[in-house]
Each structure stands twice: as C-alpha cells, then as structure tokens.
Design a protein around this motif. Structure first.
Motif, PDB file in Angstrom:
ATOM      1  N   LEU A 194      28.388  49.962 -56.965  1.00  0.00           N
ATOM      2  CA  LEU A 194      28.066  50.500 -58.277  1.00  0.00           C
ATOM      3  C   LEU A 194      29.195  51.369 -58.841  1.00  0.00           C
ATOM      4  CD1 LEU A 194      24.235  51.251 -58.037  1.00  0.00           C
ATOM      5  CD2 LEU A 194      25.394  49.247 -58.968  1.00  0.00           C
ATOM      6  N   ARG A 203      18.974  53.660 -63.703  1.00  0.00           N
ATOM      7  CA  ARG A 203      20.117  54.023 -62.875  1.00  0.00           C
ATOM      8  C   ARG A 203      21.423  53.799 -63.625  1.00  0.00           C
ATOM      9  NH1 ARG A 203      18.951  57.754 -60.529  1.00  0.00           N
ATOM     10  NH2 ARG A 203      17.466  57.702 -62.242  1.00  0.00           N
ATOM     11  N   GLU A 225      24.898  51.885 -53.953  1.00  0.00           N
ATOM     12  CA  GLU A 225      25.329  53.124 -54.586  1.00  0.00           C
ATOM     13  C   GLU A 225      26.599  53.681 -53.951  1.00  0.00           C
ATOM     14  OE1 GLU A 225      22.009  55.741 -54.312  1.00  0.00           O
ATOM     15  OE2 GLU A 225      20.773  54.597 -55.736  1.00  0.00           O
ATOM     16  N   ARG A 226      26.918  53.239 -52.735  1.00  0.00           N
ATOM     17  CA  ARG A 226      28.074  53.793 -52.021  1.00  0.00           C
ATOM     18  C   ARG A 226      29.397  53.306 -52.607  1.00  0.00           C
ATOM     19  NH1 ARG A 226      25.765  56.205 -47.745  1.00  0.00           N
ATOM     20  NH2 ARG A 226      23.744  55.395 -47.077  1.00  0.00           N
ATOM     21  N   ARG A 249      19.416  50.850 -51.332  1.00  0.00           N
ATOM     22  CA  ARG A 249      20.307  51.558 -52.250  1.00  0.00           C
ATOM     23  C   ARG A 249      21.742  51.639 -51.716  1.00  0.00           C
ATOM     24  NH1 ARG A 249      17.446  57.052 -52.688  1.00  0.00           N
ATOM     25  NH2 ARG A 249      19.416  57.559 -53.729  1.00  0.00           N
ATOM     26  N   GLU A 293      13.169  59.083 -54.387  1.00  0.00           N
ATOM     27  CA  GLU A 293      14.398  58.899 -53.611  1.00  0.00           C
ATOM     28  C   GLU A 293      14.424  59.695 -52.312  1.00  0.00           C
ATOM     29  OE1 GLU A 293      17.512  59.959 -56.281  1.00  0.00           O
ATOM     30  OE2 GLU A 293      17.306  58.151 -57.523  1.00  0.00           O
ATOM     31  N   TYR A 326      19.492  45.534 -55.291  1.00  0.00           N
ATOM     32  CA  TYR A 326      19.382  46.959 -55.569  1.00  0.00           C
ATOM     33  C   TYR A 326      17.957  47.303 -55.980  1.00  0.00           C
ATOM     34  CZ  TYR A 326      20.627  51.569 -57.509  1.00  0.00           C
ATOM     35  OH  TYR A 326      20.708  52.913 -57.777  1.00  0.00           O
TER      36      TYR A 326
END
Length: 323
Positions: free
Chosen positions: A200, A275, A196-197, A193, A311, A188
């Motif tokens: 996490l 995050r 993140e889907r 990223r 981002e 990560y």
C-alpha cells in the motif's frame, strides 16, 4: 454512486466494483458454488442500475464461463461503452505447454480468447493475475505494451504479488518507455492487513489505484464466528487464507454492527473503503442484499474509536493469497 480516477489515469471507476468470480458454470473450474447465467444476470443488472460501472473477472474463472456470462449480459443490456470491464490473465485455461503464465505467446493468445468470450473489441483494464517466475519481466511488459498499442486493451493493472516484484515491474516499464500499470488488485481486509507494510505505501508513492479483492474475507466478516455457508464449506483456497486467530476480529465487527444498527458486511466494507489509497473494493454478490450492503457501506463513516476497536486484535500473519 461516487466515482474516482483509478490511480494516475483518467479512468473513472465506481467506488464499488462487482467481482464476477461468483458467476460461471458450476460444472467447470474449481468453484461448485458459482451461479450460472440465468441466476447471475439479475446481479449484473442490479449493479448497473445502482451506478456501478466497474466489473472484474478473469480468464480462468469457471473455465472462462465467467467472462462469457458477463459479456453476454453487457451486450444484451447495451451499456458496454459506459462500463469498465476488467479481466485477468495468468491462470491455466487449457492443457498443454504455453497455456499458463505471462509469456508473449500466452498473453497474445489469452487476450484474444478473453475478447471472444467477453464479446467485445477491447478490454478496459487487463490485469496480470500473479507474478510469473518463469518468464523475464521484460518479455511480459513488452507483450502487454503491444496489446495496449494494438487497441485491444486500454489500461494495465496487476494483482497479488510481493511489493518488490511490483516495484521491479513499475521501474522496468518506466525505463523502457512501456505502458505503465495503473492499479493493484490485492488481498486486503480486516483479517489480512499485511499489505499495509509495503504494497500500500508503494502504491501511494507511485500513484497506483488499489482495488482490493475479498474485502469481506470470503464472507467470514459478514457473519458470526460460529456460522458458515455453502461456499465456506467447499472453498479450499479460502480455507488456506484465514484461521482461528480471526475470531476476536470477527467478534469486533459484530459489536460495531450491533452498536450502529447495520450489518457486519457494511462495517467491514466501510473499513476497507475508508483506508488510505483504496479506490474501489471488489465485492461479490450471490444474494440481493450483498449489493445493497456494499452500496450502503460507501456512505458509512466509522468513528476513530470504532476503527481502533476493529483493528485492535490484529496480529502479523503469514503471507497469504499468492505465495
């Protein structure tokens, strides 16, 4: 230094973990750029003196010499009981059958081998390095539960895998009354990223601590796009993780670093550390300023505008790091 509980456990870890893949005999394993014992020890001492109590290695790093270097240093410094020593099992450490994966035989053998190399009676956090498609998850979880109950291991963690696999492991352990995982060490960073889907959110829902590996994308986020390093030139695994589509993001890190008057590494680490759900990024160090950057990063607050700019250029990527 700040400390936080790792997941739903009572285990306190520093906000930065020192990754020890960078330490090992260069003549063993797959990484010719690693630092041998004499060169590695100052970084371990520097980390301890800075308040870092979380050290991560693996049985397969540099043919086991990473564990040996870390273990000898911790014995000599006399601070073992105050530290959290994490290692991983799965990778092949010797030729022949039963030397790879997460079978009961492999787990029992590799835990004892790691204990010998580390020179300790117990492992604080034992992590399964990958998902083993060749072994029933029930067998793996039962063996892991046994090494915890034996006192050889204190806590269990996992590393890069699909969220459905980790969810299956969590559920199976729960319904059988086996020791639960408390952490996930996943890939990560600003260049990757995809976690993140699903991963996490799963960890947040289940109270799992997140300790990302490669928060600086193998150093790519710490330097300009057109710069390179000895590691980058020889790290074949790293070359498979990132590509030309990363340049706008790397340039964006440089812009924020310049505006704040800090290093690129500090920007990238500050983003990861901030995050939701992240407990402690795992940071490698082969130069003195690497740890300095990491320690400063945890006190940096990025503005919403800066975060948005970092981002903005991300696009969906293929799964990388374990599949």
């Amino acid at each position: 230094m700040r400390y936080a509980k790792l997941g739903n456990s009572g285990l306190d870890v520093s906000s930065i973990g020192l990754g020890c893949m960078s330490y090992g005999a260069p003549s063993t394993g797959d990484h010719s750029w690693t630092l041998g014992e004499e060169s590695a020890r100052p970084f371990i001492r520097q980390a301890i003196e800075a308040g870092i109590n979380f050290f991560d290695t693996a049985n397969a790093y540099s043919g086991g010499t990473s564990e040996e270097i870390l273990g000898k240093a911790l014995q000599d410094y006399g601070v073992r009981e105050s530290l959290v020593v994490a290692t991983k099992i799965f990778g092949r450490t010797r030729p022949g059958p039963n030397s790879l994966g997460l079978s009961r035989k492999a787990i029992m053998t590799e835990v004892d081998a790691s204990l010998r190399r580390l020179g300790t009676d117990y492992i604080d956090l034992l992590q399964i390095h990958r998902w083993d498609n060749r072994t029933p998850i029930e067998e793996t979880l039962s063996a892991l539960d046994d090494v915890v109950r034996s006192g050889k291991v204190r806590y269990l963690g996992a590393s890069s895998m699909h969220a459905w696999q980790f969810s299956k492991a969590l559920y199976t352990a729960r319904i059988h009354g086996l020791t639960q995982f408390i952490s996930m060490q996943n890939h990560y960073n600003l260049l990757y990223r995809e976690e993140e889907r699903e991963m996490l959110p799963l960890c947040a829902d289940q109270g799992i601590g997140v300790v990302p590996w490669s928060p600086l994308a193998r150093g790519r986020l710490a330097r300009a796009w057109d710069e390179t390093s000895a590691r980058a030139e020889t790290d074949e695994f790293g070359k498979s993780l990132y590509g030309s589509h990363d340049q706008p993001i790397i340039d964006g890190v440089g812009a924020v670093a310049e505006s704040q008057g800090i290093s690129r590494a500090q920007v990238a680490l500050a983003w990861v550390a901030s995050r939701p759900g992240v407990t402690a990024p795992i940071v490698g160090a082969t130069k003195e300023h690497h740890l300095v950057d990491a320690l400063r990063a945890i006190d940096i607050t990025l503005t919403e505008t800066e975060i948005s700019s970092l981002e903005a250029h991300y696009t969906p990527r293929a799964i990388a790091g374990f599949a």
